[in-house]
Design a protein around this motif. Sequence first.
Motif, PDB file in Angstrom:
ATOM      1  N   ASN A 187      59.473  44.116   9.864  1.00  0.00           N
ATOM      2  CA  ASN A 187      60.039  45.177  10.700  1.00  0.00           C
ATOM      3  C   ASN A 187      59.083  45.577  11.821  1.00  0.00           C
ATOM      4  N   GLY A 188      59.638  46.170  12.861  1.00  0.00           N
ATOM      5  CA  GLY A 188      58.856  46.528  14.033  1.00  0.00           C
ATOM      6  C   GLY A 188      58.061  47.813  13.859  1.00  0.00           C
ATOM      7  N   GLY A 189      56.955  47.914  14.580  1.00  0.00           N
ATOM      8  CA  GLY A 189      56.160  49.133  14.597  1.00  0.00           C
ATOM      9  C   GLY A 189      56.705  50.153  15.581  1.00  0.00           C
ATOM     10  N   GLY A 190      56.412  51.425  15.339  1.00  0.00           N
ATOM     11  CA  GLY A 190      56.842  52.486  16.244  1.00  0.00           C
ATOM     12  C   GLY A 190      56.004  52.530  17.507  1.00  0.00           C
ATOM     13  N   GLY A 191      56.567  53.037  18.580  1.00  0.00           N
ATOM     14  CA  GLY A 191      55.827  53.191  19.828  1.00  0.00           C
ATOM     15  C   GLY A 191      54.824  54.341  19.751  1.00  0.00           C
ATOM     16  N   ALA A 192      53.762  54.244  20.524  1.00  0.00           N
ATOM     17  CA  ALA A 192      52.763  55.315  20.583  1.00  0.00           C
ATOM     18  C   ALA A 192      53.265  56.472  21.431  1.00  0.00           C
ATOM     19  N   SER A 193      52.681  57.644  21.202  1.00  0.00           N
ATOM     20  CA  SER A 193      53.005  58.793  22.059  1.00  0.00           C
ATOM     21  C   SER A 193      52.408  58.590  23.437  1.00  0.00           C
ATOM     22  N   GLY A 194      52.901  59.344  24.393  1.00  0.00           N
ATOM     23  CA  GLY A 194      52.235  59.388  25.690  1.00  0.00           C
ATOM     24  C   GLY A 194      50.865  60.045  25.562  1.00  0.00           C
ATOM     25  N   GLN A 195      50.015  59.770  26.519  1.00  0.00           N
ATOM     26  CA  GLN A 195      48.663  60.338  26.527  1.00  0.00           C
ATOM     27  C   GLN A 195      48.721  61.846  26.773  1.00  0.00           C
ATOM     28  N   ILE A 196      47.887  62.575  26.056  1.00  0.00           N
ATOM     29  CA  ILE A 196      47.828  64.037  26.203  1.00  0.00           C
ATOM     30  C   ILE A 196      46.503  64.389  26.857  1.00  0.00           C
ATOM     31  N   ILE A 197      46.549  64.964  28.031  1.00  0.00           N
ATOM     32  CA  ILE A 197      45.314  65.349  28.712  1.00  0.00           C
ATOM     33  C   ILE A 197      45.395  66.802  29.166  1.00  0.00           C
ATOM     34  N   LYS A 198      44.233  67.408  29.331  1.00  0.00           N
ATOM     35  CA  LYS A 198      44.141  68.752  29.903  1.00  0.00           C
ATOM     36  C   LYS A 198      43.126  68.688  31.017  1.00  0.00           C
ATOM     37  N   ALA A 240      45.218  64.615  38.188  1.00  0.00           N
ATOM     38  CA  ALA A 240      45.400  64.528  36.733  1.00  0.00           C
ATOM     39  C   ALA A 240      46.425  63.431  36.472  1.00  0.00           C
ATOM     40  N   LEU A 241      46.114  62.553  35.509  1.00  0.00           N
ATOM     41  CA  LEU A 241      47.008  61.437  35.227  1.00  0.00           C
ATOM     42  C   LEU A 241      47.031  61.171  33.728  1.00  0.00           C
ATOM     43  N   ALA A 242      48.223  61.105  33.157  1.00  0.00           N
ATOM     44  CA  ALA A 242      48.408  60.771  31.736  1.00  0.00           C
ATOM     45  C   ALA A 242      49.238  59.501  31.642  1.00  0.00           C
ATOM     46  N   LYS A 243      48.736  58.546  30.894  1.00  0.00           N
ATOM     47  CA  LYS A 243      49.441  57.273  30.741  1.00  0.00           C
ATOM     48  C   LYS A 243      50.597  57.402  29.756  1.00  0.00           C
ATOM     49  N   GLY A 244      51.607  56.579  29.964  1.00  0.00           N
ATOM     50  CA  GLY A 244      52.682  56.492  28.986  1.00  0.00           C
ATOM     51  C   GLY A 244      52.209  55.772  27.735  1.00  0.00           C
ATOM     52  N   GLY A 245      52.922  55.964  26.635  1.00  0.00           N
ATOM     53  CA  GLY A 245      52.558  55.327  25.379  1.00  0.00           C
ATOM     54  C   GLY A 245      52.858  53.837  25.372  1.00  0.00           C
ATOM     55  N   GLU A 246      52.095  53.100  24.556  1.00  0.00           N
ATOM     56  CA  GLU A 246      52.319  51.657  24.417  1.00  0.00           C
ATOM     57  C   GLU A 246      53.490  51.407  23.472  1.00  0.00           C
ATOM     58  N   GLY A 247      54.312  50.421  23.816  1.00  0.00           N
ATOM     59  CA  GLY A 247      55.442  50.071  22.964  1.00  0.00           C
ATOM     60  C   GLY A 247      54.989  49.484  21.637  1.00  0.00           C
ATOM     61  N   GLY A 248      55.798  49.687  20.592  1.00  0.00           N
ATOM     62  CA  GLY A 248      55.512  49.111  19.283  1.00  0.00           C
ATOM     63  C   GLY A 248      55.679  47.598  19.309  1.00  0.00           C
ATOM     64  N   TYR A 249      55.015  46.939  18.376  1.00  0.00           N
ATOM     65  CA  TYR A 249      55.032  45.474  18.308  1.00  0.00           C
ATOM     66  C   TYR A 249      56.100  44.990  17.329  1.00  0.00           C
ATOM     67  N   ALA A 250      56.670  43.841  17.649  1.00  0.00           N
ATOM     68  CA  ALA A 250      57.714  43.274  16.789  1.00  0.00           C
ATOM     69  C   ALA A 250      57.107  42.707  15.507  1.00  0.00           C
ATOM     70  N   GLY A 251      57.886  42.745  14.433  1.00  0.00           N
ATOM     71  CA  GLY A 251      57.494  42.053  13.211  1.00  0.00           C
ATOM     72  C   GLY A 251      57.657  40.550  13.388  1.00  0.00           C
ATOM     73  N   GLU A 290      53.611  56.589  33.739  1.00  0.00           N
ATOM     74  CA  GLU A 290      52.593  57.641  33.911  1.00  0.00           C
ATOM     75  C   GLU A 290      53.185  58.951  34.424  1.00  0.00           C
ATOM     76  N   SER A 291      52.533  60.044  34.025  1.00  0.00           N
ATOM     77  CA  SER A 291      52.792  61.354  34.619  1.00  0.00           C
ATOM     78  C   SER A 291      51.537  61.780  35.363  1.00  0.00           C
ATOM     79  N   TYR A 292      51.704  62.388  36.536  1.00  0.00           N
ATOM     80  CA  TYR A 292      50.495  62.772  37.271  1.00  0.00           C
ATOM     81  C   TYR A 292      50.764  63.905  38.264  1.00  0.00           C
ATOM     82  N   ILE A 293      49.646  64.522  38.687  1.00  0.00           N
ATOM     83  CA  ILE A 293      49.662  65.577  39.704  1.00  0.00           C
ATOM     84  C   ILE A 293      48.830  65.101  40.885  1.00  0.00           C
TER      85      ILE A 293
END
Length: 202
Positions: free
Chosen positions: A15-26, A81-92, A70-73
Amino acid sequence: KGANGYIYIEWSNANGGGGASGQIIKSNGIYVIPGSKIQVKVGKGGEAKAITSKNGIEGQYGQQGNNGTESYITTSDGVKALAKGGEGGYAGDSEQGHGGNYNDTIKESIKGENGKAGYGGMGGNIQNLVPVLEKLLEDKLIGLGGCGGNMPSGNCANADSTGVGKAAGQIGGGGGGGAVNNGSAYPGGKGGLGAVVIQWNR
């Protein structure tokens, strides 16, 4: 005469893995002149890729999900300020799929769960890391990763028992990994949208 040849092929039910969250920055100390403009770009969650064949061989194969954007200002002085999107999960494949960002390539991004026997992995969950969003939007699914395929319950968004990985909550979480169900492979779920919260002092 020798006996006929014999070829044994074993199909994987990984089975496939879940995707990662987006990056959280302050980011503190972004200064702008009164009356000047800032530009805000809000990223989108990554989409699942289609189930496909592999090298012309019959069968069903998942693919790694697309990354979020990405999200950015940006101010007149450039990107502040720049936050990267999360990496997609990998296939089984021959083993259960890895969750997105399993090797910590993207800092401040919560890993997706690896696929498990019988289930796709849950998407990365940031629910307790962004209380300001929960307070502003009053949505219990804010930040929750999507449930994996074949997952009828769990600390994740949109649980049900179908093989399709489920979409994350409204903001930030990773999509759930797709799973094999009754001999058929199913795609993963979409990641949550990005978000930009601006708090300022006069």
